[in-house]
Design an enzyme around this catalytic site. Sequence first.
Site, PDB file in Angstrom:
ATOM      1  N   TYR A   1      -1.685  -0.476  11.050  1.00 11.86           N
ATOM      2  CA  TYR A   1      -1.816  -1.244   9.784  1.00 11.86           C
ATOM      3  C   TYR A   1      -0.881  -0.822   8.700  1.00 11.86           C
ATOM      4  CZ  TYR A   1      -3.259  -1.550   5.118  1.00 11.86           C
ATOM      5  OH  TYR A   1      -3.403  -1.876   3.816  1.00 11.86           O
TER       6      TYR A   1
ATOM      7  N   LYS B   1       2.167  -3.469   7.260  1.00 12.45           N
ATOM      8  CA  LYS B   1       2.523  -3.383   5.737  1.00 12.45           C
ATOM      9  C   LYS B   1       4.044  -3.385   5.575  1.00 12.45           C
ATOM     10  CE  LYS B   1      -0.239  -4.443   3.174  1.00 12.45           C
ATOM     11  NZ  LYS B   1      -0.836  -5.857   2.713  1.00 12.45           N
TER      12      LYS B   1
ATOM     13  N   THR C   1       0.642  -1.300  -0.137  1.00  8.77           N
ATOM     14  CA  THR C   1      -0.099   0.012   0.022  1.00  8.77           C
ATOM     15  C   THR C   1       0.750   1.149  -0.062  1.00  8.77           C
ATOM     16  OG1 THR C   1      -1.527   1.414   1.440  1.00  8.77           O
ATOM     17  CG2 THR C   1      -0.022  -0.383   2.482  1.00  8.77           C
ATOM     18  N   ASP C   2       0.359   2.358  -0.495  1.00  8.58           N
ATOM     19  CA  ASP C   2       1.010   3.635  -0.457  1.00  8.58           C
ATOM     20  C   ASP C   2       1.124   4.164   1.026  1.00  8.58           C
ATOM     21  OD1 ASP C   2      -1.777   4.343   0.082  1.00  8.58           O
ATOM     22  OD2 ASP C   2      -1.910   5.768  -1.488  1.00  8.58           O
ATOM     23  N   GLU C   3       0.401   3.412   1.829  1.00  7.58           N
ATOM     24  CA  GLU C   3       0.506   4.133   3.258  1.00  7.58           C
ATOM     25  C   GLU C   3       1.800   3.623   4.028  1.00  7.58           C
ATOM     26  OE1 GLU C   3      -2.638   3.284   5.726  1.00  7.58           O
ATOM     27  OE2 GLU C   3      -4.139   3.554   4.199  1.00  7.58           O
TER      28      GLU C   3
HETATM   29  P1  NAD Z   1     -10.166  -6.784   2.615  1.00  2.00           P
HETATM   30  O1  NAD Z   1     -10.223  -6.400   4.095  1.00  2.00           O
HETATM   31  O2  NAD Z   1     -11.352  -6.513   1.705  1.00  2.00           O
HETATM   32  O3  NAD Z   1      -9.902  -8.383   2.298  1.00  2.00           O
HETATM   33  C1  NAD Z   1      -8.920  -9.247   3.024  1.00  2.00           C
HETATM   34  C2  NAD Z   1      -9.388 -10.734   2.798  1.00  2.00           C
HETATM   35  O4  NAD Z   1      -8.033 -11.320   3.417  1.00  2.00           O
HETATM   36  C3  NAD Z   1     -10.461 -11.131   3.286  1.00  2.00           C
HETATM   37  O5  NAD Z   1     -11.077 -11.958   2.292  1.00  2.00           O
HETATM   38  C4  NAD Z   1      -9.974 -11.984   4.596  1.00  2.00           C
HETATM   39  O6  NAD Z   1     -10.797 -13.038   4.869  1.00  2.00           O
HETATM   40  C5  NAD Z   1      -8.674 -12.468   4.044  1.00  2.00           C
HETATM   41  N1  NAD Z   1      -7.980 -12.522   5.419  1.00  2.00           N
HETATM   42  C6  NAD Z   1      -7.632 -12.053   6.252  1.00  2.00           C
HETATM   43  N2  NAD Z   1      -6.833 -12.463   7.129  1.00  2.00           N
HETATM   44  C7  NAD Z   1      -6.329 -13.665   6.630  1.00  2.00           C
HETATM   45  C8  NAD Z   1      -5.471 -14.841   6.886  1.00  2.00           C
HETATM   46  N3  NAD Z   1      -4.847 -14.597   8.178  1.00  2.00           N
HETATM   47  N4  NAD Z   1      -5.325 -15.738   6.062  1.00  2.00           N
HETATM   48  C9  NAD Z   1      -6.137 -15.982   5.244  1.00  2.00           C
HETATM   49  N5  NAD Z   1      -6.845 -14.872   4.498  1.00  2.00           N
HETATM   50  C10 NAD Z   1      -7.210 -13.856   5.294  1.00  2.00           C
HETATM   51  O7  NAD Z   1      -8.869  -6.283   1.924  1.00  2.00           O
HETATM   52  P2  NAD Z   1      -8.590  -5.542   0.312  1.00  2.00           P
HETATM   53  O8  NAD Z   1      -9.072  -3.978   0.663  1.00  2.00           O
HETATM   54  O9  NAD Z   1      -9.344  -6.256  -0.521  1.00  2.00           O
HETATM   55  O10 NAD Z   1      -7.197  -5.437   0.398  1.00  2.00           O
HETATM   56  C11 NAD Z   1      -6.264  -6.599  -0.165  1.00  2.00           C
HETATM   57  C12 NAD Z   1      -5.068  -6.210   0.067  1.00  2.00           C
HETATM   58  O11 NAD Z   1      -4.563  -5.050  -0.888  1.00  2.00           O
HETATM   59  C13 NAD Z   1      -4.263  -5.844   1.605  1.00  2.00           C
HETATM   60  O12 NAD Z   1      -3.261  -6.517   1.277  1.00  2.00           O
HETATM   61  C14 NAD Z   1      -4.485  -4.397   1.671  1.00  2.00           C
HETATM   62  O13 NAD Z   1      -3.234  -4.190   2.520  1.00  2.00           O
HETATM   63  C15 NAD Z   1      -3.931  -3.953   0.237  1.00  2.00           C
HETATM   64  N6  NAD Z   1      -4.500  -2.630  -0.177  1.00  2.00           N
HETATM   65  C16 NAD Z   1      -5.657  -2.335  -0.037  1.00  2.00           C
HETATM   66  C17 NAD Z   1      -5.808  -1.164  -0.485  1.00  2.00           C
HETATM   67  C18 NAD Z   1      -7.356  -0.496  -0.569  1.00  2.00           C
HETATM   68  O14 NAD Z   1      -7.789   0.337  -1.005  1.00  2.00           O
HETATM   69  N7  NAD Z   1      -8.226  -1.306  -0.062  1.00  2.00           N
HETATM   70  C19 NAD Z   1      -4.938  -0.084  -1.139  1.00  2.00           C
HETATM   71  C20 NAD Z   1      -3.684  -0.641  -1.235  1.00  2.00           C
HETATM   72  C21 NAD Z   1      -3.398  -1.784  -0.753  1.00  2.00           C
HETATM   73  O1  TDX Z   2     -16.267   6.693   8.370  1.00  2.67           O
HETATM   74  C1  TDX Z   2     -15.580   7.353   7.707  1.00  2.67           C
HETATM   75  N1  TDX Z   2     -15.178   8.515   7.707  1.00  2.67           N
HETATM   76  C2  TDX Z   2     -14.168   9.142   7.009  1.00  2.67           C
HETATM   77  O2  TDX Z   2     -14.066  10.352   7.056  1.00  2.67           O
HETATM   78  C3  TDX Z   2     -14.354   6.416   7.166  1.00  2.67           C
HETATM   79  C4  TDX Z   2     -14.417   4.784   7.301  1.00  2.67           C
HETATM   80  C5  TDX Z   2     -13.228   6.946   6.702  1.00  2.67           C
HETATM   81  N2  TDX Z   2     -13.091   8.288   6.620  1.00  2.67           N
HETATM   82  C6  TDX Z   2     -11.817   8.864   5.878  1.00  2.67           C
HETATM   83  C7  TDX Z   2     -10.356   8.447   6.686  1.00  2.67           C
HETATM   84  C8  TDX Z   2      -9.671   8.619   5.347  1.00  2.67           C
HETATM   85  O3  TDX Z   2      -9.210   9.751   5.374  1.00  2.67           O
HETATM   86  O4  TDX Z   2     -11.943   8.598   4.711  1.00  2.67           O
HETATM   87  C9  TDX Z   2     -10.645   8.460   3.940  1.00  2.67           C
HETATM   88  C10 TDX Z   2     -10.437   6.978   3.761  1.00  2.67           C
HETATM   89  O5  TDX Z   2     -10.789   5.894   4.996  1.00  2.67           O
HETATM   90  P1  TDX Z   2     -10.621   4.429   4.583  1.00  2.67           P
HETATM   91  O6  TDX Z   2     -11.852   4.041   3.432  1.00  2.67           O
HETATM   92  O7  TDX Z   2     -10.629   3.965   5.940  1.00  2.67           O
HETATM   93  O8  TDX Z   2      -9.262   4.180   4.007  1.00  2.67           O
HETATM   94  P2  TDX Z   2      -7.580   4.632   4.198  1.00  2.67           P
HETATM   95  O9  TDX Z   2      -7.781   4.810   5.556  1.00  2.67           O
HETATM   96  O10 TDX Z   2      -7.118   5.661   3.393  1.00  2.67           O
HETATM   97  O11 TDX Z   2      -6.915   3.024   3.707  1.00  2.67           O
HETATM   98  C11 TDX Z   2      -7.476   2.616   2.459  1.00  2.67           C
HETATM   99  O12 TDX Z   2      -6.522   2.781   1.492  1.00  2.67           O
HETATM  100  C12 TDX Z   2      -5.091   2.164   1.757  1.00  2.67           C
HETATM  101  C13 TDX Z   2      -7.441   1.063   2.753  1.00  2.67           C
HETATM  102  O13 TDX Z   2      -8.431   0.903   3.887  1.00  2.67           O
HETATM  103  C14 TDX Z   2      -5.999   0.363   2.926  1.00  2.67           C
HETATM  104  O14 TDX Z   2      -6.373  -1.051   3.311  1.00  2.67           O
HETATM  105  C15 TDX Z   2      -5.263   0.777   2.019  1.00  2.67           C
HETATM  106  O15 TDX Z   2      -3.949   0.231   2.145  1.00  2.67           O
END
Ligand code: NAD
Ligand code: TDX
Length: 339
Positions: free
Chosen positions: A153, A157, A125-127
């Site tokens: 988190y 990562k 992630t970019d985080e």
């Molecule tokens: P998500 O939370 O929607 O899904 C995570 C999945 O992993 C779920 O299906 C869960 O059951 C499974 N899981 C969790 N713990 C596990 C374990 N111990 N063993 C096997 N499976 C397990 O997450 P997402 O948003 O789809 O993110 C996927 C990946 O991408 C993550 O690694 C996250 O860090 C990364 N990522 C997400 C975003 C975003 O915006 N959502 C952005 C950048 C990177």
């Molecule tokens: O109820 C809310 N109100 C609000 O203002 C929620 C859930 C979020 N927010 C804000 C927090 C953040 O500034 O919105 C922004 C986005 O929040 P999230 O959807 O929780 O995402 P973020 O914290 O940016 O992280 C996401 O992007 C990077 C993913 O959850 C991560 O898994 C990924 O690595």
Amino acid sequence: MTIVVTGGAGFIGSNFVYYLLEHHPEDRVVCLDKLTYAGNLSTLAPVMAHPQFRFVKADICDRASVYRLFEEEHPDIVVNFAAESHVDRSIENPEVFLQTNIIGTSVLMDACRKYGIGRYHQVSTDEVYGDLPLDRPDLFFTEETPIHTSSPYSSSKASADLLVMAYHRTYGLPVTISRCSNNYGPYHFPEKLIPLMIINALADKPLPVYGEGLNVRDWLYVEDHCKAIDRIIRDGRVGEVYNVGGHNEKQNIEIVRLICRSLGKPESLITHVTDRKGHDMRYAIDPTKIHSELGWLPETKFEDGIQKTIQWYLDNRDWWETIISGEYQNYYEKMYHNR
Ligand code: NAD
Ligand code: TDX
């Protein structure tokens, strides 16, 4: 080829499973997922009987199960999406993030070393780069930006990323890492900003914006992320990090207002609530490397992607109504009541 997709019952992993089955019908796709609160089999229901697909319920931290899967499937590629992914939950309870995101990654890579692998890809992630100030719109994250995390988190990562590079240098494991910005699209779990706001707005519930809502995220339609990972696992250089995202920055408040407008809901639903602890101000990706090396650029404009996403939530009520009817209610109460 056989490709193991961990975390394939979650948001991005499931979109990646669909992407592979559609665009690479010659490949076998094996999804390994623990089915935590964030993983749902209903998400994969349309492909459960697909001849090129297998689902295995297992924890990536469970060495015996992971090794058994490698003995059965002899994967060519592992793409690791499995993670605890929600920043707010990591602030409440960091431990499970360390377990899954760090230990789980090491178990998967140990299996890759033991049984051999063509490629181990870590979805990061970019985080991991921390945040950028709002008053410096000229700054972007490149692959050289130092790791500088804010939340449990992002720290978990970043730790995983360091381990991945260590396995490459120490054991010669053929790894790649992608660091992506915020995704949005179908199957996004409703604890995250965009689906939470859509679902609350549809129910005329308050829209809880943290602080002033001025924080900026660089939004990427999930299918564009899937395309990027597909390019990296096939043509990316081993041992390299690729940033994925690009120039789609929006303030949170802009997004919530847009959702209100699209659904014909009043902005009076917007409620400013106590800010997230350690809240990152701005994420912004410089995608020059992946563009120049692999020819990847985001294809979906935010204006189109957000309308497709809103429409998906309107068309798939069953999917999210089931999710929010259970444990989610307790989560919501704990995180948002009197906030
Ligand atoms: P998500 O939370 O929607 O899904 C995570 C999945 O992993 C779920 O299906 C869960 O059951 C499974 N899981 C969790 N713990 C596990 C374990 N111990 N063993 C096997 N499976 C397990 O997450 P997402 O948003 O789809 O993110 C996927 C990946 O991408 C993550 O690694 C996250 O860090 C990364 N990522 C997400 C975003 C975003 O915006 N959502 C952005 C950048 C990177
Ligand atoms: O109820 C809310 N109100 C609000 O203002 C929620 C859930 C979020 N927010 C804000 C927090 C953040 O500034 O919105 C922004 C986005 O929040 P999230 O959807 O929780 O995402 P973020 O914290 O940016 O992280 C996401 O992007 C990077 C993913 O959850 C991560 O898994 C990924 O690595």
